[in-house]
Enzyme design. Sequence first.
Site, short mmCIF file in Angstrom:
data_model
loop_
_atom_site.label_atom_id
_atom_site.label_comp_id
_atom_site.label_asym_id
_atom_site.label_seq_id
_atom_site.Cartn_x
_atom_site.Cartn_y
_atom_site.Cartn_z
N GLU A 1 29.55 39.03 -20.66
CA GLU A 1 29.37 38.45 -19.44
C GLU A 1 30.71 38.09 -18.70
O GLU A 1 31.51 37.49 -19.34
CB GLU A 1 28.37 37.66 -19.85
CG GLU A 1 27.87 36.75 -18.52
CD GLU A 1 27.28 37.76 -17.39
OE1 GLU A 1 26.21 38.33 -17.56
OE2 GLU A 1 27.71 37.54 -16.53
N ASN B 1 39.83 37.02 -19.20
CA ASN B 1 39.95 35.48 -19.20
C ASN B 1 41.53 35.09 -19.53
O ASN B 1 42.04 34.22 -18.83
CB ASN B 1 39.26 34.81 -20.06
CG ASN B 1 37.93 34.54 -19.59
OD1 ASN B 1 37.34 34.99 -18.36
ND2 ASN B 1 36.99 33.94 -20.39
N PHE C 1 43.09 32.81 -7.71
CA PHE C 1 43.60 32.32 -8.97
C PHE C 1 45.01 31.91 -9.03
O PHE C 1 45.77 31.92 -9.98
CB PHE C 1 43.03 32.92 -10.30
CG PHE C 1 41.80 32.56 -10.65
CD1 PHE C 1 40.60 33.00 -9.96
CD2 PHE C 1 41.63 32.16 -11.94
CE1 PHE C 1 39.34 32.49 -10.36
CE2 PHE C 1 40.28 31.61 -12.43
CZ PHE C 1 39.05 31.87 -11.48
N GLY D 1 40.22 24.33 -16.87
CA GLY D 1 39.40 23.67 -18.07
C GLY D 1 38.23 24.43 -18.21
O GLY D 1 37.95 25.70 -17.71
N CYS E 1 35.41 27.75 -21.08
CA CYS E 1 35.66 29.21 -21.57
C CYS E 1 37.32 29.58 -21.67
O CYS E 1 37.76 29.78 -22.63
CB CYS E 1 35.19 30.19 -20.32
SG CYS E 1 33.29 29.99 -20.42
N LYS F 1 35.44 21.88 -12.64
CA LYS F 1 35.59 22.60 -11.06
C LYS F 1 34.49 22.47 -10.45
O LYS F 1 33.51 22.12 -10.74
CB LYS F 1 35.86 24.18 -11.21
CG LYS F 1 34.45 24.96 -12.03
CD LYS F 1 34.68 26.32 -11.75
CE LYS F 1 33.46 27.14 -12.01
NZ LYS F 1 33.72 28.68 -11.81
C1 UGA Z 1 35.47 31.91 -16.28
C2 UGA Z 1 35.88 33.11 -15.72
O1 UGA Z 1 36.36 33.10 -14.31
C3 UGA Z 1 34.62 34.21 -15.81
O2 UGA Z 1 34.85 35.35 -15.26
C4 UGA Z 1 34.17 34.22 -16.95
O3 UGA Z 1 32.88 34.95 -17.20
C5 UGA Z 1 33.88 32.65 -17.53
O4 UGA Z 1 35.16 31.92 -17.69
C6 UGA Z 1 33.25 32.91 -19.23
O5 UGA Z 1 34.19 33.30 -20.11
O6 UGA Z 1 32.03 32.68 -19.08
P1 UGA Z 1 34.56 29.55 -15.47
O7 UGA Z 1 35.09 28.98 -16.66
O8 UGA Z 1 33.32 29.38 -14.83
O9 UGA Z 1 34.56 31.12 -15.47
O10 UGA Z 1 35.47 28.90 -14.29
P2 UGA Z 1 36.71 29.74 -13.31
O11 UGA Z 1 36.26 29.77 -11.94
O12 UGA Z 1 37.39 30.74 -13.98
O13 UGA Z 1 37.84 28.37 -13.43
C7 UGA Z 1 38.35 28.02 -14.58
C8 UGA Z 1 39.34 26.90 -14.44
O14 UGA Z 1 40.63 27.46 -13.57
C9 UGA Z 1 38.83 25.65 -13.57
O15 UGA Z 1 39.11 24.37 -14.33
C10 UGA Z 1 39.46 25.74 -12.10
O16 UGA Z 1 39.48 24.49 -11.21
C11 UGA Z 1 40.76 26.41 -12.49
N1 UGA Z 1 41.43 27.12 -11.35
C12 UGA Z 1 41.11 28.25 -11.10
C13 UGA Z 1 42.84 26.75 -10.97
O17 UGA Z 1 43.23 26.03 -11.54
N2 UGA Z 1 43.40 27.43 -10.20
C14 UGA Z 1 42.87 28.63 -9.70
O18 UGA Z 1 43.65 29.06 -8.59
C15 UGA Z 1 41.62 29.02 -9.91
#
Ligand code: UGA
Length: 439
Positions: free
Chosen positions: A154, A214, A255, A263, A266, A329
Amino acid sequence: MSYRLTVMGTGYLGATHAACMAALGFEVLGLDVDPDKIARLRAGDLPIHEPGLQDLLQSGLASGRLRFTTSYEEAAEFGDVHFVCVGTPQKKGEYAADVSYLDAVVESLAPHLTRQCLVVGKSTVPVGTAQRLADKLALLAPAADLVELAWNPEFLREGFAVKDTMNPDRIVLGVVSDKAEKVMREVYEPMLSAGTPLIITDYPTAELVKVAANAFLATKISFINAMAEVCEAAHADVKDLSLALSFDERIGGRFLNPGLGFGGGCLPKDIRAFMARAGELGADQALTFLREVDAINMRRRARMVDLARELAGGSFRGCSVTVLGAAFKPNSDDIRDSPALDVALKIQEQGGKVTVYDPVALDNVRKAHPNLSVGSSALEAAQGAHVVLLLTEWPEFTELDPETLGGVVASRRIVDGRNALDAETWRASGWHYRALGRP
Ligand code: UGA
């Protein structure tokens, strides 16, 4: 044929999958071992914050197509396709993933499987897990050969879970028979007919696609944050640098937002579990760079504490610090491995008087950290603050008016941990504005 589906594990992933599949017209039975969670779901009360999901849960319940249980026997009796959506957290004191919840599902379900069905793993796992679970199913299920396993990772993001489930970027399927592929094509027919790419492969590749995705995302974030460190040393501006890179289509801007780093439940644990598994396979050298990705990410949190201390005048003693954001987030109430909360707790440890505010995550904060003070709004939390830290970029924070906020704080000092504010506007209002990776 319309298959009857079960979804084992009703956390962020399972609750979303169950409600979305019911919305697509399937009869769905969600299962969890936590009776409180099941009671809330039955009452239409979603235990997590996820935009759009509460409505889907309630309409699913009202239609009669979505039900919940704690009984494996009932689930085994009901389902043609059993989705397994339980968590695989990091083991305490180790990098490896704890897959015991998956084993528990298979061990509880399999003895009741007396007819043909497909078990579909969706959890993020160390490569090799699917084959091990398939062997276990074959051993424990009375229907033996009639029970098969497929692996279907997923990719949904919290905060966009419904959208990502209904309109996925791709569907990845690890199967060992045409029969399993046929069943899954029928289950995902609405997505496939809308043009979603489908990749049919083997178990290990399907498992690896998820962790590779990831790992790539984590690497991209840490790459831009490493650039932020260099920018700070060279008096350059990482926000302009990131913008300029983003126009190269091979790089892309998503990203690539510099700041406090990643954080959540995941990315951090997945890259660690990936390293641990590669080590077991003798391929550890291939992933040593992920150790650096992790280290860069953790350094952002330490750097944020240092910057805040600098603005506090060299020490947090007697200093009121307002932390805006607690979720890992925006659009989520998830505080697992939240960079914002980590920073708040470190500053409190160092003697700062910390007040946290978050639009939806405060209940979780109170439960996990009863000693941390929380505010009832951003402005209330910022009353008398000597330093304000913006650590989760909720729209209600990025839209804050610098004059209004300036009216309640003791001194106009802010660190923008997500590079989400317009520096010029804040400086024009008399704020001492600082951000990671910018002059
Ligand atoms: C992440 C992946 O994006 C999903 O595709 C995956 O399905 C999911 O993990 C999982 O393994 O279940 P998620 O943990 O919901 O999703 O969050 P993200 O949107 O990926 O953000 C992760 C972290 O990265 C957040 O803390 C966000 O603030 C940080 N981030 C994101 C940054 O610091 N900079 C960015 O440019 C983007």
